[in-house]
Scaffold this motif. Structure first.
Motif, PDB file in Angstrom:
ATOM      1  N   LEU A  43      10.395 -22.259  18.645  1.00 12.38           N
ATOM      2  CA  LEU A  43      10.754 -21.286  18.463  1.00 12.38           C
ATOM      3  C   LEU A  43      10.590 -20.438  17.063  1.00 12.38           C
ATOM      4  O   LEU A  43      10.228 -20.115  15.774  1.00 12.38           O
ATOM      5  CB  LEU A  43      12.431 -21.516  17.978  1.00 12.38           C
ATOM      6  CG  LEU A  43      13.567 -21.100  19.422  1.00 12.38           C
ATOM      7  CD1 LEU A  43      15.144 -22.119  19.502  1.00 12.38           C
ATOM      8  CD2 LEU A  43      13.042 -20.928  20.529  1.00 12.38           C
ATOM      9  N   THR A  44      10.760 -22.508  15.675  1.00  5.68           N
ATOM     10  CA  THR A  44       9.917 -21.739  14.517  1.00  5.68           C
ATOM     11  C   THR A  44       8.554 -21.333  14.640  1.00  5.68           C
ATOM     12  O   THR A  44       7.496 -19.995  13.910  1.00  5.68           O
ATOM     13  CB  THR A  44       9.353 -23.089  13.036  1.00  5.68           C
ATOM     14  OG1 THR A  44      10.646 -23.457  13.346  1.00  5.68           O
ATOM     15  CG2 THR A  44       8.687 -22.694  12.400  1.00  5.68           C
ATOM     16  N   ASP A  45       7.178 -21.639  15.363  1.00  8.64           N
ATOM     17  CA  ASP A  45       6.106 -21.632  15.923  1.00  8.64           C
ATOM     18  C   ASP A  45       6.281 -20.183  16.328  1.00  8.64           C
ATOM     19  O   ASP A  45       4.751 -19.119  16.451  1.00  8.64           O
ATOM     20  CB  ASP A  45       5.152 -23.154  16.974  1.00  8.64           C
ATOM     21  CG  ASP A  45       5.861 -23.779  16.118  1.00  8.64           C
ATOM     22  OD1 ASP A  45       5.332 -23.685  15.149  1.00  8.64           O
ATOM     23  OD2 ASP A  45       5.311 -24.500  17.527  1.00  8.64           O
ATOM     24  N   LEU A  46       6.559 -20.016  17.142  1.00 12.41           N
ATOM     25  CA  LEU A  46       6.936 -18.775  18.123  1.00 12.41           C
ATOM     26  C   LEU A  46       7.400 -17.174  17.086  1.00 12.41           C
ATOM     27  O   LEU A  46       6.866 -16.485  17.431  1.00 12.41           O
ATOM     28  CB  LEU A  46       8.341 -18.008  19.184  1.00 12.41           C
ATOM     29  CG  LEU A  46       8.208 -19.046  20.032  1.00 12.41           C
ATOM     30  CD1 LEU A  46       9.655 -18.739  21.266  1.00 12.41           C
ATOM     31  CD2 LEU A  46       6.897 -18.609  21.008  1.00 12.41           C
ATOM     32  N   ARG A  47       7.750 -17.567  16.233  1.00 16.10           N
ATOM     33  CA  ARG A  47       8.149 -16.734  14.454  1.00 16.10           C
ATOM     34  C   ARG A  47       7.078 -16.608  14.084  1.00 16.10           C
ATOM     35  O   ARG A  47       6.408 -14.951  13.377  1.00 16.10           O
ATOM     36  CB  ARG A  47       9.783 -17.076  13.464  1.00 16.10           C
ATOM     37  CG  ARG A  47      11.142 -16.152  14.103  1.00 16.10           C
ATOM     38  CD  ARG A  47      12.142 -16.482  12.956  1.00 16.10           C
ATOM     39  NE  ARG A  47      12.947 -16.923  13.861  1.00 16.10           N
ATOM     40  CZ  ARG A  47      13.328 -18.262  13.917  1.00 16.10           C
ATOM     41  NH1 ARG A  47      12.638 -19.354  14.404  1.00 16.10           N
ATOM     42  NH2 ARG A  47      14.772 -17.824  15.044  1.00 16.10           N
ATOM     43  N   ALA A  49       3.798 -17.370  14.857  1.00 14.10           N
ATOM     44  CA  ALA A  49       3.085 -16.180  15.701  1.00 14.10           C
ATOM     45  C   ALA A  49       3.119 -14.381  15.475  1.00 14.10           C
ATOM     46  O   ALA A  49       2.030 -14.274  16.258  1.00 14.10           O
ATOM     47  CB  ALA A  49       2.539 -16.670  17.039  1.00 14.10           C
ATOM     48  N   GLY A  50       4.474 -14.303  15.496  1.00 14.77           N
ATOM     49  CA  GLY A  50       4.835 -12.696  15.097  1.00 14.77           C
ATOM     50  C   GLY A  50       5.026 -12.501  16.435  1.00 14.77           C
ATOM     51  O   GLY A  50       5.503 -10.841  16.655  1.00 14.77           O
ATOM     52  N   LEU A  51       5.856 -13.354  17.552  1.00 13.85           N
ATOM     53  CA  LEU A  51       6.338 -12.611  18.212  1.00 13.85           C
ATOM     54  C   LEU A  51       7.522 -11.698  18.138  1.00 13.85           C
ATOM     55  O   LEU A  51       8.118 -12.350  16.996  1.00 13.85           O
ATOM     56  CB  LEU A  51       6.709 -14.017  19.137  1.00 13.85           C
ATOM     57  CG  LEU A  51       5.829 -14.496  20.067  1.00 13.85           C
ATOM     58  CD1 LEU A  51       4.975 -14.696  19.838  1.00 13.85           C
ATOM     59  CD2 LEU A  51       6.002 -15.298  21.224  1.00 13.85           C
ATOM     60  N   SER A  52       8.170 -10.943  19.256  1.00  9.73           N
ATOM     61  CA  SER A  52       9.165 -10.173  18.881  1.00  9.73           C
ATOM     62  C   SER A  52      10.104 -10.499  18.374  1.00  9.73           C
ATOM     63  O   SER A  52      10.350 -11.498  19.190  1.00  9.73           O
ATOM     64  CB  SER A  52       9.033  -9.312  19.728  1.00  9.73           C
ATOM     65  OG  SER A  52       9.435  -9.440  21.130  1.00  9.73           O
ATOM     66  N   GLU A  53      11.066 -10.169  17.840  1.00  7.37           N
ATOM     67  CA  GLU A  53      12.426 -10.654  17.814  1.00  7.37           C
ATOM     68  C   GLU A  53      13.283 -10.938  19.180  1.00  7.37           C
ATOM     69  O   GLU A  53      13.892 -11.679  19.341  1.00  7.37           O
ATOM     70  CB  GLU A  53      13.700  -9.830  17.584  1.00  7.37           C
ATOM     71  CG  GLU A  53      13.722 -10.368  15.867  1.00  7.37           C
ATOM     72  CD  GLU A  53      13.153 -11.732  14.812  1.00  7.37           C
ATOM     73  OE1 GLU A  53      14.380 -12.518  15.723  1.00  7.37           O
ATOM     74  OE2 GLU A  53      12.398 -11.781  14.614  1.00  7.37           O
ATOM     75  N   GLY A  54      13.115 -10.430  19.848  1.00  9.61           N
ATOM     76  CA  GLY A  54      13.241 -10.250  21.558  1.00  9.61           C
ATOM     77  C   GLY A  54      13.089 -11.470  21.987  1.00  9.61           C
ATOM     78  O   GLY A  54      13.653 -11.929  22.787  1.00  9.61           O
ATOM     79  N   ASN A  55      11.808 -11.462  21.893  1.00 13.13           N
ATOM     80  CA  ASN A  55      10.894 -12.553  22.818  1.00 13.13           C
ATOM     81  C   ASN A  55      11.777 -13.814  22.350  1.00 13.13           C
ATOM     82  O   ASN A  55      11.677 -14.834  23.117  1.00 13.13           O
ATOM     83  CB  ASN A  55       9.567 -12.325  22.204  1.00 13.13           C
ATOM     84  CG  ASN A  55       8.844 -13.144  23.471  1.00 13.13           C
ATOM     85  OD1 ASN A  55       8.680 -14.473  24.149  1.00 13.13           O
ATOM     86  ND2 ASN A  55       7.853 -12.598  24.247  1.00 13.13           N
ATOM     87  N   LEU A  57      14.353 -14.542  20.761  1.00 10.18           N
ATOM     88  CA  LEU A  57      15.668 -14.636  21.449  1.00 10.18           C
ATOM     89  C   LEU A  57      15.600 -14.925  22.810  1.00 10.18           C
ATOM     90  O   LEU A  57      16.534 -16.278  23.175  1.00 10.18           O
ATOM     91  CB  LEU A  57      16.808 -12.793  21.391  1.00 10.18           C
ATOM     92  CG  LEU A  57      18.058 -12.696  21.736  1.00 10.18           C
ATOM     93  CD1 LEU A  57      19.111 -13.351  20.893  1.00 10.18           C
ATOM     94  CD2 LEU A  57      18.158 -11.857  21.933  1.00 10.18           C
ATOM     95  N   ASP A  58      15.215 -14.046  23.685  1.00  8.45           N
ATOM     96  CA  ASP A  58      14.933 -15.487  24.691  1.00  8.45           C
ATOM     97  C   ASP A  58      14.743 -16.737  25.835  1.00  8.45           C
ATOM     98  O   ASP A  58      15.188 -17.135  26.031  1.00  8.45           O
ATOM     99  CB  ASP A  58      14.527 -14.561  25.685  1.00  8.45           C
ATOM    100  CG  ASP A  58      14.403 -13.059  26.065  1.00  8.45           C
ATOM    101  OD1 ASP A  58      15.593 -12.233  25.933  1.00  8.45           O
ATOM    102  OD2 ASP A  58      13.599 -11.877  26.377  1.00  8.45           O
TER     103      ASP A  58
END
Length: 188
Positions: A43-47, A49-55, A57-58
């Protein structure tokens, strides 16, 4: 053939032979990092990487649901059976489970048990759509494939587990209808 150079080598060779004949346990793979740690890292990696908050959250929803249902264990001990059990549980996962008063204060295994009990009693429980189930599987595939790419795992436990077919997803979508003008007026 065993070659022993001297009495000490002979003694050690005989100990090995004896251990092999009595079925001494073979050393297993050491436990890997805990699933919970890798979920948090993912989840830290996704953040990062600049993914959307919706992505994000999913992904958090899928990964924490998986963690709740299979338990926190070393990731190299997660098997395809755990994945199959999770995907089977998703067949009974209610739509908007965490928002419904009947399920709000229950953990994931208790929600699944309650839904199955309700269904067995003849109560209809609206469950998540096939597309949502497919998205859960896809997010897990992304998670485990990243662990393979990072060298944490040698094989994803999803390998060999069939994905939803386009036909099954399309059939699910065809049962939905657009909102009527009255329903839209009521919403807005």
């Amino acid at each position: 053939t065993i070659k022993a150079d001297g009495p000490d080598d002979h003694r050690m060779a005989m100990e090995v032979v004896e251990a092999l004949t009595r079925g001494a346990p073979v050393p297993s793979e050491p436990p890997g990092p805990l699933l919970s740690v890798l979920v948090a890292n993912s989840l830290t990696d996704l953040r990062n990487a600049g993914l959307s908050e919706g992505n994000i959250l999913d992904s958090r929803n899928t990964l924490t649901l998986f963690l709740d249902l299979v338990g926190d264990r070393p990731v190299n001990q997660v098997t395809d059976d755990h994945l199959r059990a999770f995907l089977t549980d998703m067949q009974d996962w209610p739509a908007n489970a965490r928002k419904l008063p009947a399920f709000r204060d229950l953990d994931a295994p208790a929600i699944i048990a309650k839904v199955r009990k309700m269904k067995a009693a003849g109560t209809e429980v609206p469950c998540i759509a096939a597309r949502t189930k497919a998205k859960h599987r896809d997010r897990l595939a992304t998670f485990f494939n990243a662990l393979v790419d990072a060298g944490v795992l040698t094989r994803t436990p999803l390998k060999g587990i069939k994905r939803h077919t386009a036909t099954s997803l399309q059939a699910d979508e065809e049962t939905r209808r657009p909102f009527s003008a009255d329903e839209l007026a009521n919403i807005f």
